[in-house]
Motif scaffolding. Structure first.
Motif, mmCIF file in Angstrom:
data_model
loop_
_atom_site.group_PDB
_atom_site.id
_atom_site.type_symbol
_atom_site.label_atom_id
_atom_site.label_comp_id
_atom_site.label_asym_id
_atom_site.label_seq_id
_atom_site.Cartn_x
_atom_site.Cartn_y
_atom_site.Cartn_z
ATOM 1 N N LYS A 50 0.809 -1.228 0.000
ATOM 2 C CA LYS A 50 0.000 0.000 0.000
ATOM 3 C C LYS A 50 0.840 1.276 0.000
ATOM 4 O O LYS A 50 0.446 2.281 -0.594
ATOM 5 N N LEU A 51 1.999 1.245 0.649
ATOM 6 C CA LEU A 51 2.790 2.481 0.720
ATOM 7 C C LEU A 51 3.396 2.842 -0.652
ATOM 8 O O LEU A 51 3.277 4.002 -1.073
ATOM 9 N N PRO A 52 4.003 1.878 -1.391
ATOM 10 C CA PRO A 52 4.487 2.239 -2.728
ATOM 11 C C PRO A 52 3.362 2.745 -3.640
ATOM 12 O O PRO A 52 3.560 3.687 -4.407
ATOM 13 N N GLU A 53 2.157 2.163 -3.512
ATOM 14 C CA GLU A 53 1.024 2.650 -4.333
ATOM 15 C C GLU A 53 0.712 4.103 -3.992
ATOM 16 O O GLU A 53 0.520 4.941 -4.870
ATOM 17 N N LEU A 54 0.672 4.389 -2.695
ATOM 18 C CA LEU A 54 0.365 5.758 -2.257
ATOM 19 C C LEU A 54 1.463 6.730 -2.711
ATOM 20 O O LEU A 54 1.171 7.821 -3.214
ATOM 21 N N VAL A 55 2.707 6.318 -2.544
ATOM 22 C CA VAL A 55 3.838 7.179 -2.941
ATOM 23 C C VAL A 55 3.758 7.494 -4.437
ATOM 24 O O VAL A 55 3.898 8.656 -4.853
ATOM 25 N N ASN A 56 3.501 6.487 -5.253
ATOM 26 C CA ASN A 56 3.401 6.727 -6.707
ATOM 27 C C ASN A 56 2.269 7.694 -7.028
ATOM 28 O O ASN A 56 2.433 8.601 -7.848
#
Ligand code: NAD
Length: 235
Positions: free
Chosen positions: A221-227
């Motif tokens: 979830k964090l890489p998705e949010l960062v992108n």
């Protein structure tokens, strides 16, 4: 005209390092199922049985040295090109630093450091994994782990509150928000700050305007949010 960078503040907890193999505290099978807090993580425990306390933290330190940052730590580094990023972590591991993040404030101390048991301002880096009875500070007092124990003040809390008050975007990741005063940081956000919570469990107790819950593993979830935030900053 160049847009000025917005401020992102991240509050991380044990859950961000869980997928690096470091156990959390309060999940089932977590550290507090295996140890009694009062026996290993309080000033009273240090008075009563310093060997046991050192053994507990020597094991924690060994596991930290063996662990590697994961995708959740790593993706935060990419944010730095597009935002002013500050990380406030409750973790005593150094996985944010090892993944390359530049501004990391440790609220609860750092396992790879020791401090004088008579003067908390005398802090030194530890070379290896073990801290032993008989290892002394320059003033001749026993060295103890550089961690904030239950019942002790959190010296960097004021600094952390100032970071959060300046945030345009606030991301909470992998913390049960059960440990105070750290959990109070969420109340320091300004009114229009965008807030996100990333956690495998749903943290139903936190109810705010401008809050998005992203339920799932930090490494997903964090890489998705960062992108998404990086794409948004470009538009
Ligand atoms: P906690 O154990 O209370 O909560 C962990 C949270 O992470 C829970 O909400 C859980 O649902 C979530 N979580 C677990 N696995 C996850 C994953 N893969 N992805 C996303 N979320 C996940 O821990 P806390 O809130 O950080 O408690 C604070 C205390 O724990 C601090 O004092 C800190 O020093 C200490 N701690 C640090 C470490 C470390 O340095 N790695 C490890 C354990 C505990």
């Amino acid at each position: 005209m160049l847009k000025s960078k917005r401020n992102i503040v991240i509050l991380s907890g044990a859950g961000i390092s869980a997928e690096s193999g470091l156990g959390t505290f309060r999940d089932v099978g977590g550290l507090w199922d295996q140890y009694d807090i009062s026996e290993v993580a309080t000033p009273e425990a240090w008075e009563k049985n310093p060997e046991l306390v050192l053994d507990f933290y020597n094991l924690r330190r060994k596991l930290v040295l063996e662990a590697e940052p994961n995708l959740a730590h790593e993706c935060l580094v990419h944010l730095e090109k597009h935002f002013n990023v500050k990380i406030i972590t409750q973790n005593i591991d150094d996985l944010h630093e090892r993944s390359g993040s530049s501004e990391v404030l440790h609220l609860h101390g750092e396992i790879r450091k020791a401090q004088c048991s008579a003067n908390e301002d005398e802090v030194l880096e530890l070379a290896g994994s073990d801290l032993k009875i008989g290892e002394l500070s320059s003033s001749g007092h026993q060295l103890r782990p550089h961690v904030v124990w239950f019942g002790e003040a959190v010296p960097r809390m004021y600094e952390a509150e100032k970071y959060v008050a300046d945030a345009d975007i606030f991301i909470v990741v992998g913390t049960s928000l059960n440990v105070y005063p750290a959990a109070n940081l969420i109340y320091s956000c300004k009114k229009n700050c965008q807030k996100f919570i990333v956690d495998v469990n749903e943290l139903t107790k936190v109810k705010f305007k401008n809050l998005t819950h992203l339920q799932g593993k930090a490494t997903e979830k964090l890489p998705e949010l960062v992108n998404a935030l990086i794409q948004d900053s470009k538009s």
